[in-house]
Write a protein that holds these residues in place. Structure first.
Motif, PDB file in Angstrom:
ATOM      1  N   LYS A 146       0.816  -1.203   0.000  1.00  0.00           N
ATOM      2  CA  LYS A 146       0.000   0.000   0.000  1.00  0.00           C
ATOM      3  C   LYS A 146       0.859   1.267   0.000  1.00  0.00           C
ATOM      4  CE  LYS A 146      -4.078   2.047   1.955  1.00  0.00           C
ATOM      5  NZ  LYS A 146      -5.174   1.950   2.865  1.00  0.00           N
ATOM      6  N   PHE A 147       1.896   1.302   0.813  1.00  0.00           N
ATOM      7  CA  PHE A 147       2.759   2.479   0.911  1.00  0.00           C
ATOM      8  C   PHE A 147       4.036   2.246   0.107  1.00  0.00           C
ATOM      9  CE2 PHE A 147       0.054   2.869   4.627  1.00  0.00           C
ATOM     10  CZ  PHE A 147      -0.300   4.196   4.565  1.00  0.00           C
ATOM     11  N   LEU A 148       3.892   2.209  -1.178  1.00  0.00           N
ATOM     12  CA  LEU A 148       5.028   1.929  -2.053  1.00  0.00           C
ATOM     13  C   LEU A 148       5.988   3.112  -2.159  1.00  0.00           C
ATOM     14  CD1 LEU A 148       3.172  -0.011  -4.875  1.00  0.00           C
ATOM     15  CD2 LEU A 148       4.408  -0.925  -2.898  1.00  0.00           C
ATOM     16  N   PHE A 149       5.544   4.309  -1.768  1.00  0.00           N
ATOM     17  CA  PHE A 149       6.432   5.475  -1.809  1.00  0.00           C
ATOM     18  C   PHE A 149       7.625   5.303  -0.872  1.00  0.00           C
ATOM     19  CE2 PHE A 149       3.574   6.526   1.639  1.00  0.00           C
ATOM     20  CZ  PHE A 149       4.409   7.093   2.594  1.00  0.00           C
ATOM     21  N   MET A 150       7.513   4.430   0.125  1.00  0.00           N
ATOM     22  CA  MET A 150       8.605   4.204   1.059  1.00  0.00           C
ATOM     23  C   MET A 150       9.765   3.454   0.411  1.00  0.00           C
ATOM     24  SD  MET A 150       7.994   5.689   3.912  1.00  0.00           S
ATOM     25  CE  MET A 150       8.945   4.922   5.186  1.00  0.00           C
ATOM     26  N   ARG A 151       9.551   2.966  -0.796  1.00  0.00           N
ATOM     27  CA  ARG A 151      10.634   2.299  -1.528  1.00  0.00           C
ATOM     28  C   ARG A 151      11.437   3.289  -2.355  1.00  0.00           C
ATOM     29  NH1 ARG A 151       7.229  -2.981  -3.493  1.00  0.00           N
ATOM     30  NH2 ARG A 151       6.809  -3.733  -1.392  1.00  0.00           N
ATOM     31  N   ASN A 152      10.966   4.513  -2.452  1.00  0.00           N
ATOM     32  CA  ASN A 152      11.628   5.552  -3.222  1.00  0.00           C
ATOM     33  C   ASN A 152      12.707   6.201  -2.351  1.00  0.00           C
ATOM     34  OD1 ASN A 152      12.350   7.980  -4.495  1.00  0.00           O
ATOM     35  ND2 ASN A 152      10.342   8.167  -5.452  1.00  0.00           N
ATOM     36  N   LYS A 153      13.965   6.117  -2.790  1.00  0.00           N
ATOM     37  CA  LYS A 153      15.085   6.622  -1.984  1.00  0.00           C
ATOM     38  C   LYS A 153      15.006   8.127  -1.754  1.00  0.00           C
ATOM     39  CE  LYS A 153      18.288   3.029  -3.334  1.00  0.00           C
ATOM     40  NZ  LYS A 153      19.548   2.706  -4.013  1.00  0.00           N
ATOM     41  N   LYS A 154      14.520   8.860  -2.743  1.00  0.00           N
ATOM     42  CA  LYS A 154      14.429  10.314  -2.578  1.00  0.00           C
ATOM     43  C   LYS A 154      13.416  10.682  -1.500  1.00  0.00           C
ATOM     44  CE  LYS A 154      15.838  11.595  -7.217  1.00  0.00           C
ATOM     45  NZ  LYS A 154      15.457  12.237  -8.471  1.00  0.00           N
ATOM     46  N   ILE A 155      12.302   9.999  -1.479  1.00  0.00           N
ATOM     47  CA  ILE A 155      11.273  10.288  -0.474  1.00  0.00           C
ATOM     48  C   ILE A 155      11.762   9.900   0.919  1.00  0.00           C
ATOM     49  CG2 ILE A 155       8.964   9.660   0.324  1.00  0.00           C
ATOM     50  CD1 ILE A 155       8.121   9.574  -2.611  1.00  0.00           C
ATOM     51  N   VAL A 156      12.417   8.753   1.024  1.00  0.00           N
ATOM     52  CA  VAL A 156      12.957   8.324   2.315  1.00  0.00           C
ATOM     53  C   VAL A 156      14.018   9.319   2.787  1.00  0.00           C
ATOM     54  CG1 VAL A 156      14.307   6.533   3.462  1.00  0.00           C
ATOM     55  CG2 VAL A 156      12.402   5.893   1.999  1.00  0.00           C
ATOM     56  N   SER A 157      14.873   9.766   1.879  1.00  0.00           N
ATOM     57  CA  SER A 157      15.885  10.770   2.239  1.00  0.00           C
ATOM     58  C   SER A 157      15.237  12.071   2.690  1.00  0.00           C
ATOM     59  CB  SER A 157      16.808  11.045   1.053  1.00  0.00           C
ATOM     60  OG  SER A 157      17.501   9.890   0.696  1.00  0.00           O
ATOM     61  N   LEU A 158      14.181  12.471   2.025  1.00  0.00           N
ATOM     62  CA  LEU A 158      13.467  13.686   2.408  1.00  0.00           C
ATOM     63  C   LEU A 158      12.839  13.550   3.796  1.00  0.00           C
ATOM     64  CD1 LEU A 158      12.590  16.506   1.442  1.00  0.00           C
ATOM     65  CD2 LEU A 158      10.534  15.425   0.552  1.00  0.00           C
ATOM     66  N   ILE A 159      12.285  12.383   4.089  1.00  0.00           N
ATOM     67  CA  ILE A 159      11.706  12.144   5.417  1.00  0.00           C
ATOM     68  C   ILE A 159      12.794  12.215   6.486  1.00  0.00           C
ATOM     69  CG2 ILE A 159      10.588  10.413   6.887  1.00  0.00           C
ATOM     70  CD1 ILE A 159       9.057   9.496   4.352  1.00  0.00           C
ATOM     71  N   ILE A 160      13.929  11.580   6.235  1.00  0.00           N
ATOM     72  CA  ILE A 160      15.032  11.587   7.204  1.00  0.00           C
ATOM     73  C   ILE A 160      15.554  13.005   7.409  1.00  0.00           C
ATOM     74  CG2 ILE A 160      17.408  10.820   7.587  1.00  0.00           C
ATOM     75  CD1 ILE A 160      16.578   8.156   6.287  1.00  0.00           C
ATOM     76  N   LEU A 161      15.714  13.765   6.333  1.00  0.00           N
ATOM     77  CA  LEU A 161      16.153  15.157   6.461  1.00  0.00           C
ATOM     78  C   LEU A 161      15.128  16.003   7.211  1.00  0.00           C
ATOM     79  CD1 LEU A 161      17.807  15.880   3.004  1.00  0.00           C
ATOM     80  CD2 LEU A 161      18.917  15.818   5.238  1.00  0.00           C
TER      81      LEU A 161
END
Length: 181
Positions: A42-57
């Motif tokens: 369902k939450f496939l956006f969590m596989r996107n490295k840019k989105i994960v990096s943005l969340i961490i930042l």
């Protein structure tokens, strides 16, 4: 840290940020596992490295804003004095001469009591209580979902996901052990 005012401020500031960031990185990994187990595909956006990096930042930026009060620390010199009394002969008379001498100088990274209390309270809440409560509740859901779906895990990829999920739960246990109140 106790050499100059700049070091006092910024080392205290960055030390708190990285203490809090390590806790919230563990929360982020637990949240990722929760989404993968509870809502598979369902939450496939969590596989996107840019989105994960943005969340961490974003997490790092938020923690930096919250810890800004640690920049109000300053270097304080604590000087201890002692009185020296010696007897001297002057103009045909014995006289006692007292002089004040610096015994020791200590540099302390300090702040006002309000800043110290608020930074300590925020630190305990951000480093321990909020991450711990979040991880405990997510771990309960993860364990429940894994127990319910364990019979379905025949595929190799799902088995790997289960092993990673169990590892995350064990890491959370270590977090609770070392950061518990």
């Amino acid at each position: 840290i106790n050499e100059n005012d700049f070091a006092c401020r910024f080392i205290s500031f960055w030390r708190r940020i990285f203490l809090h960031f390590s806790s919230w990185t563990t929360v982020f990994i637990t949240s990722d596992r929760f989404l993968a187990v509870h809502f598979p595909n369902k939450f496939l956006f969590m596989r996107n490295k840019k989105i994960v990096s943005l969340i961490i930042l974003s997490i790092f930026f938020l923690i930096t804003i919250i810890d800004i009060e640690n920049l109000f620390y300053y270097l304080k010199l604590d000087i201890k004095y002692k009185n020296l009394t010696k007897t001297e002969f002057s103009n045909g008379n014995w006289i006692n001469v007292t002089s004040v001498v610096s015994e020791s100088t200590i540099k302390i990274c300090d702040s006002s009591s309000e800043v110290k209390i608020s930074s300590d309270i925020i630190s305990v809440i951000l480093r321990t209580y909020m991450p711990m409560l979040t991880m405990i509740s997510l771990d309960i859901f993860i364990i429940k979902d894994v127990c319910l779906s364990k019979k379905k895990l025949k595929i190799k990829n799902q088995r790997r996901e289960l092993n990673f999920t169990i590892t995350v739960i064990l890491i959370n246990g270590i977090f609770f052990l070392f950061n518990g109140p």
